[in-house]
Design an enzyme around this catalytic site. Sequence first.
Site, PDB file in Angstrom:
ATOM      1  N   LYS A   1     -10.838  -5.559  10.874  1.00  0.00           N
ATOM      2  CA  LYS A   1      -9.749  -5.056  11.718  1.00  0.00           C
ATOM      3  C   LYS A   1      -9.732  -5.768  13.076  1.00  0.00           C
ATOM      4  O   LYS A   1      -8.664  -6.066  13.618  1.00  0.00           O
ATOM      5  CB  LYS A   1      -9.872  -3.537  11.895  1.00  0.00           C
TER       6      LYS A   1
ATOM      7  N   ASP B   1      -0.081  -7.537  -6.276  1.00  0.00           N
ATOM      8  CA  ASP B   1      -1.324  -7.658  -5.538  1.00  0.00           C
ATOM      9  C   ASP B   1      -0.976  -8.415  -4.248  1.00  0.00           C
ATOM     10  O   ASP B   1      -0.479  -9.542  -4.321  1.00  0.00           O
ATOM     11  CB  ASP B   1      -2.300  -8.451  -6.427  1.00  0.00           C
TER      12      ASP B   1
ATOM     13  N   TYR C   1     -15.471  -3.257   7.602  1.00  0.00           N
ATOM     14  CA  TYR C   1     -14.100  -2.817   7.878  1.00  0.00           C
ATOM     15  C   TYR C   1     -13.726  -3.101   9.343  1.00  0.00           C
ATOM     16  O   TYR C   1     -12.666  -3.669   9.636  1.00  0.00           O
ATOM     17  CB  TYR C   1     -14.026  -1.325   7.577  1.00  0.00           C
TER      18      TYR C   1
ATOM     19  N   LEU D   1       1.626   3.383  -2.108  1.00  0.00           N
ATOM     20  CA  LEU D   1       1.212   4.567  -2.868  1.00  0.00           C
ATOM     21  C   LEU D   1      -0.022   5.206  -2.251  1.00  0.00           C
ATOM     22  O   LEU D   1      -0.575   6.166  -2.771  1.00  0.00           O
ATOM     23  CB  LEU D   1       0.933   4.178  -4.327  1.00  0.00           C
ATOM     24  N   GLY D   2      -0.456   4.681  -1.125  1.00  0.00           N
ATOM     25  CA  GLY D   2      -1.662   5.187  -0.474  1.00  0.00           C
ATOM     26  C   GLY D   2      -1.385   6.381   0.424  1.00  0.00           C
ATOM     27  O   GLY D   2      -0.272   6.918   0.445  1.00  0.00           O
ATOM     28  N   GLN D   3      -2.423   6.783   1.161  1.00  0.00           N
ATOM     29  CA  GLN D   3      -2.330   7.996   1.977  1.00  0.00           C
ATOM     30  C   GLN D   3      -1.225   7.892   3.030  1.00  0.00           C
ATOM     31  O   GLN D   3      -0.414   8.805   3.174  1.00  0.00           O
ATOM     32  CB  GLN D   3      -3.681   8.262   2.661  1.00  0.00           C
TER      33      GLN D   3
ATOM     34  N   GLY E   1       0.837  -1.212   0.000  1.00  0.00           N
ATOM     35  CA  GLY E   1       0.000   0.000   0.000  1.00  0.00           C
ATOM     36  C   GLY E   1       0.861   1.248   0.000  1.00  0.00           C
ATOM     37  O   GLY E   1       0.480   2.295   0.525  1.00  0.00           O
TER      38      GLY E   1
HETATM   39  N1  SER Z   1     -10.030   6.458   8.359  1.00  0.00           N
HETATM   40  C1  SER Z   1     -10.609   5.161   8.381  1.00  0.00           C
HETATM   41  C2  SER Z   1     -11.907   5.131   7.697  1.00  0.00           C
HETATM   42  O1  SER Z   1     -12.620   6.099   7.786  1.00  0.00           O
HETATM   43  C3  SER Z   1     -10.775   4.695   9.802  1.00  0.00           C
HETATM   44  O2  SER Z   1      -9.748   3.881  10.134  1.00  0.00           O
HETATM   45  O3  SER Z   1     -12.240   4.156   7.108  1.00  0.00           O
END
Ligand code: SER
Length: 321
Positions: free
Chosen positions: A150, A56, A146, A14-16, A12
């Site tokens: 987690k 991937d 999500y 290239l992500g935030q 990841g």
């Molecule tokens: N920033 C994340 C989201 O909003 C929370 O971990 O999905």
Amino acid sequence: MESYTEKILITGALGQIGTELTNRLVEIHGAENVVASGLDRWDKNLTSAGFYERMDVSNTQLVRQVVKDYEITTVYHLASLLSGTSERQPLFAWKLNVEPLLNFCEMAKEGLLKKIFWPSSIAVFGKGIPKENVGQDVVLNPTTVYGISKMAGEKWCEYYHDKHGVDVRSIRYPGLISWKTPAGGGTTDYAVEIFYEAVEQGKYTSFISENTAMPMLYMDDAINATLKLMEAPKENLTVRTSYNLGGLSFTPKELATEIKNEMPDFEIDYQPDFRQAIADSWPASIDDSIAKKDWGLSYDFDISEMTKDMLKNLKIKLNAN
Ligand code: SER
């Protein structure tokens, strides 16, 4: 303490978070010791890392080969689908958010890796949990795809540590605010979008309602915390699921007030969408005293400093001064 040259793989990248973490790791360890990976094709401006692997993370064989080829010691496994996007693709989110983590834990168990970082989230808490100052050890009750992924990941981290001595470390990130790379698909993303729209349009329509407080953190503080946790001596760590991180706590209305202090003509209105229900199930503020005690968590930015820094940098970036 065992001493060795760290060879780092970032998924990841290239992500935030990945973009900024890669830059910092390159500063600390040198580009030749950092391998970035992501789904994009390589081009020379893509990353500051010395190496880039287009892969991937679900491709277990390829990931294993990359770990072996570069003799990777440490993985920052950031590839993930955020909360909003996960609701749209639940089965894919489960697969992406959990299975590659297990692959890395297996490699560490076999002795191929020494250390893993894996991000968890405030999304693990969920419904029925007190809103304010939520502690490390409350019962978790996530109600989002999500959050469920987690929570499961956290328990796997603890399992691999306790049962197999795998050194996997984790932080429950709050919403992360940054200007270098946009966030993608999260519930807390309003707090990033608002700055872009303020600079580009002078106004913003928030998909989170005005009085919904959520925990948030400026990226500089998030990166510092991540590196501090990874550098801490093993024996200081008492949490092997994932450490609470509180950061700042504010509502869209409070953030808009801060922006107005810098840009008096800025306007905001509110049109909550499906992400409001996700936000409603999350805490408003978090108790992170254990991270402060165990590995010296600290913050440099409050909401005003963050707002000033975001606007200053975005105006330059967007060339809209
Ligand atoms: N920033 C994340 C989201 O909003 C929370 O971990 O999905």
